[in-house]
Design an enzyme around this catalytic site. Structure first.
Site, short mmCIF file in Angstrom:
data_model
loop_
_atom_site.label_atom_id
_atom_site.label_comp_id
_atom_site.label_asym_id
_atom_site.label_seq_id
_atom_site.Cartn_x
_atom_site.Cartn_y
_atom_site.Cartn_z
N ASP A 1 0.84 -1.20 0.00
CA ASP A 1 0.00 0.00 0.00
C ASP A 1 0.88 1.26 0.00
O ASP A 1 0.61 2.22 -0.71
CB ASP A 1 -0.92 -0.03 1.22
CG ASP A 1 -1.67 -1.36 1.30
OD1 ASP A 1 -2.54 -1.59 0.45
OD2 ASP A 1 -1.34 -2.17 2.17
N HIS B 1 -4.44 -3.54 5.74
CA HIS B 1 -4.36 -3.82 4.31
C HIS B 1 -5.76 -4.23 3.84
O HIS B 1 -6.09 -5.40 3.70
CB HIS B 1 -3.34 -4.93 4.04
CG HIS B 1 -3.31 -5.35 2.60
ND1 HIS B 1 -2.87 -4.52 1.59
CD2 HIS B 1 -3.69 -6.49 1.98
CE1 HIS B 1 -2.98 -5.14 0.43
NE2 HIS B 1 -3.48 -6.34 0.65
P1 NDP Z 1 -1.33 -15.77 -3.94
O1 NDP Z 1 0.06 -16.28 -3.82
O2 NDP Z 1 -1.69 -14.93 -5.10
O3 NDP Z 1 -1.75 -14.99 -2.61
C1 NDP Z 1 -1.47 -15.52 -1.33
C2 NDP Z 1 -2.09 -14.66 -0.26
O4 NDP Z 1 -1.51 -13.37 -0.29
C3 NDP Z 1 -3.59 -14.45 -0.39
O5 NDP Z 1 -4.17 -14.59 0.89
C4 NDP Z 1 -3.71 -13.05 -0.88
O6 NDP Z 1 -4.90 -12.44 -0.39
C5 NDP Z 1 -2.55 -12.42 -0.18
N1 NDP Z 1 -2.16 -11.09 -0.69
C6 NDP Z 1 -1.72 -10.08 0.07
N2 NDP Z 1 -1.48 -9.01 -0.66
C7 NDP Z 1 -1.78 -9.32 -1.90
C8 NDP Z 1 -1.74 -8.60 -3.10
N3 NDP Z 1 -1.38 -7.36 -3.16
N4 NDP Z 1 -2.09 -9.22 -4.23
C9 NDP Z 1 -2.48 -10.49 -4.18
N5 NDP Z 1 -2.55 -11.22 -3.07
C10 NDP Z 1 -2.21 -10.64 -1.93
O7 NDP Z 1 -2.35 -16.99 -3.86
P2 NDP Z 1 -2.34 -18.39 -4.58
O8 NDP Z 1 -3.72 -18.91 -4.45
O9 NDP Z 1 -1.65 -18.34 -5.89
O10 NDP Z 1 -1.37 -19.24 -3.66
C11 NDP Z 1 -1.65 -19.52 -2.33
C12 NDP Z 1 -0.86 -20.77 -1.99
O11 NDP Z 1 -0.94 -20.93 -0.58
C13 NDP Z 1 -1.40 -22.03 -2.64
O12 NDP Z 1 -0.32 -22.71 -3.24
C14 NDP Z 1 -1.95 -22.83 -1.45
O13 NDP Z 1 -1.76 -24.21 -1.61
C15 NDP Z 1 -1.09 -22.29 -0.35
N6 NDP Z 1 -1.59 -22.41 1.02
C16 NDP Z 1 -0.67 -22.88 1.92
C17 NDP Z 1 -0.99 -23.00 3.21
C18 NDP Z 1 0.05 -23.51 4.13
O14 NDP Z 1 1.22 -23.44 3.80
N7 NDP Z 1 -0.33 -24.00 5.30
C19 NDP Z 1 -2.34 -22.68 3.71
C20 NDP Z 1 -3.21 -22.14 2.71
C21 NDP Z 1 -2.83 -22.01 1.41
P3 NDP Z 1 -6.23 -12.27 -1.30
O15 NDP Z 1 -6.63 -13.65 -1.67
O16 NDP Z 1 -7.17 -11.56 -0.39
O17 NDP Z 1 -5.80 -11.44 -2.46
#
Ligand code: NDP
Length: 328
Positions: free
Chosen positions: A160, A188
């Site tokens: 931000d 955020h």
């Molecule tokens: P991203 O890598 O795109 O995003 C991950 C997180 O970052 C989301 O919660 C997203 O929030 C947040 N975020 C914060 N700022 C931003 C921003 N500016 N733009 C976009 N996102 C932002 O998500 P993916 O779905 O590609 O990947 C998530 C991964 O996490 C998957 O591989 C999943 O398997 C994994 N995962 C792992 C866990 C663990 O290790 N225990 C638990 C849960 C998931 P928002 O969605 O609100 O944009």
């Protein structure tokens, strides 16, 4: 190379942000050009194979600073000896999802991660929460780690902050390196309060270069809603800029902010500006010796006061909802 490797744990490593983040860490962007890193990647079991693919690419990049890449689906193993934790993986809000369901799902992720950090991480651990709702997730992780000082759990507000800098550059033509003392108060989320009251452009007050009409009707909503604009344009959410902001945050935390400037970090309040103690909130912050200091004593305008209050209310409501769900 003189030092032994620093262990950096990244959760959600196979996701979009993870893909942009890991290569910057391995090339020295996170900690500096002389610091070797050991990468621990945490993923859910279904995404471990994808993380293995990313690890293959990391190894194939032959980064001189990359000591090793280790993949886990076990939270305790992933945080063993962690010096820096980047908590990226989160449960995204899906269509029609109620806030309580979102908070319950993320409580189930960030509570156990906080506990694992408490029990297994290195004594000097620093944690940055990126996964949304980042401020509340950071609060949950901190509350689940009673032996780790709350100051070590941060929420990412740097994207931000960087977005606010970028809008000022676009409007005034000032180089990023000549824009100082921007702040984004709060969370955020769309509630955030981007503020240029103290900012300078080439050493002159920003408020002399931009008018109230532009600030209220363009700057503030553009910064606050930038994520949605990027989804609209790219067809996917921002990932590289989020990764870049995470790098900036940790780099400054570890190496210090520049003389005469500050940045925005989501850090635990000690009561500054009337923000209840313990809330993880975007403040103007400087860093030295690996510790953030909240900049105190600023005169706060009525508009900023209202923005701070709005964010306190939103943060407090989420935390109350978390408590009602018995997550904490
Ligand atoms: P991203 O890598 O795109 O995003 C991950 C997180 O970052 C989301 O919660 C997203 O929030 C947040 N975020 C914060 N700022 C931003 C921003 N500016 N733009 C976009 N996102 C932002 O998500 P993916 O779905 O590609 O990947 C998530 C991964 O996490 C998957 O591989 C999943 O398997 C994994 N995962 C792992 C866990 C663990 O290790 N225990 C638990 C849960 C998931 P928002 O969605 O609100 O944009």
């Amino acid at each position: 190379m003189t030092t032994s490797p620093i262990t950096v744990t990244v959760t959600g490593a196979a996701g979009n942000i993870g893909y942009a983040l890991l290569f910057r860490i391995a090339s020295g962007g996170l900690l500096g050009p002389d610091v070797p890193v050991r990468l621990n990647l945490l993923e859910i079991p279904a995404a471990v194979k994808a993380a293995e693919g990313t690890a293959m690419e990391l190894n194939d990049s032959a980064f001189p600073l990359l000591d090793s890449v280790n993949i886990y689906d076990d939270v305790n193993q992933a945080f063993e000896g962690t010096n820096v934790g980047l908590l990226v993986g989160a449960r995204p809000r899906t269509k029609g999802m109620e806030r309580a369901d979102l908070l319950a799902a993320n409580g189930g992720i960030f509570g156990p991660q906080g506990k694992a950090i408490n029990d297994h991480a290195a004594d000097d651990v620093k944690v940055l929460v990126v996964g949304n709702p980042a401020n509340t997730n950071a609060y949950i992780a901190a509350a689940s780690a009673p032996d780790v000082p709350a100051d070590r759990f941060n929420a990412m507000m740097r994207l931000d902050h960087n977005r606010a800098m970028s809008q000022l550059k676009e409007k005034t033509g000032t180089a990023i390196s000549d824009i100082k003392k921007v702040v984004v108060w709060g969370n955020h989320s769309a509630d955030q309060h981007p503020d240029v009251s103290y900012a300078t452009l080439d050493g002159k007050p920003a408020l002399e270069a931009v008018d109230a009409q532009w600030l209220d009707s363009y700057f503030v909503p553009t910064v606050a809603k930038r994520g949605a604009a990027i989804i609209e344009a790219r067809g996917a959410s921002s990932a590289a800029s989020a990764a870049s902001a995470a790098i900036d945050h940790v780099y400054d935390w570890v190496n210090g902010t520049k003389e005469g400037d500050w940045t925005t970090a989501g850090v635990a309040s000690h009561g500054e500006y009337g923000v209840p103690e313990g809330l993880i909130f975007g403040f103007p912050t400087t860093s030295a010796g690996g510790e953030w200091q909240i900049v105190t004593g600023l005169d706060v305008s009525d508009a900023t006061r209202a923005g701070i209050e709005r964010n306190i209310k939103a943060a407090q409501e989420e935390i109350d909802a978390v408590k009602e769900l018995d997550i904490l």
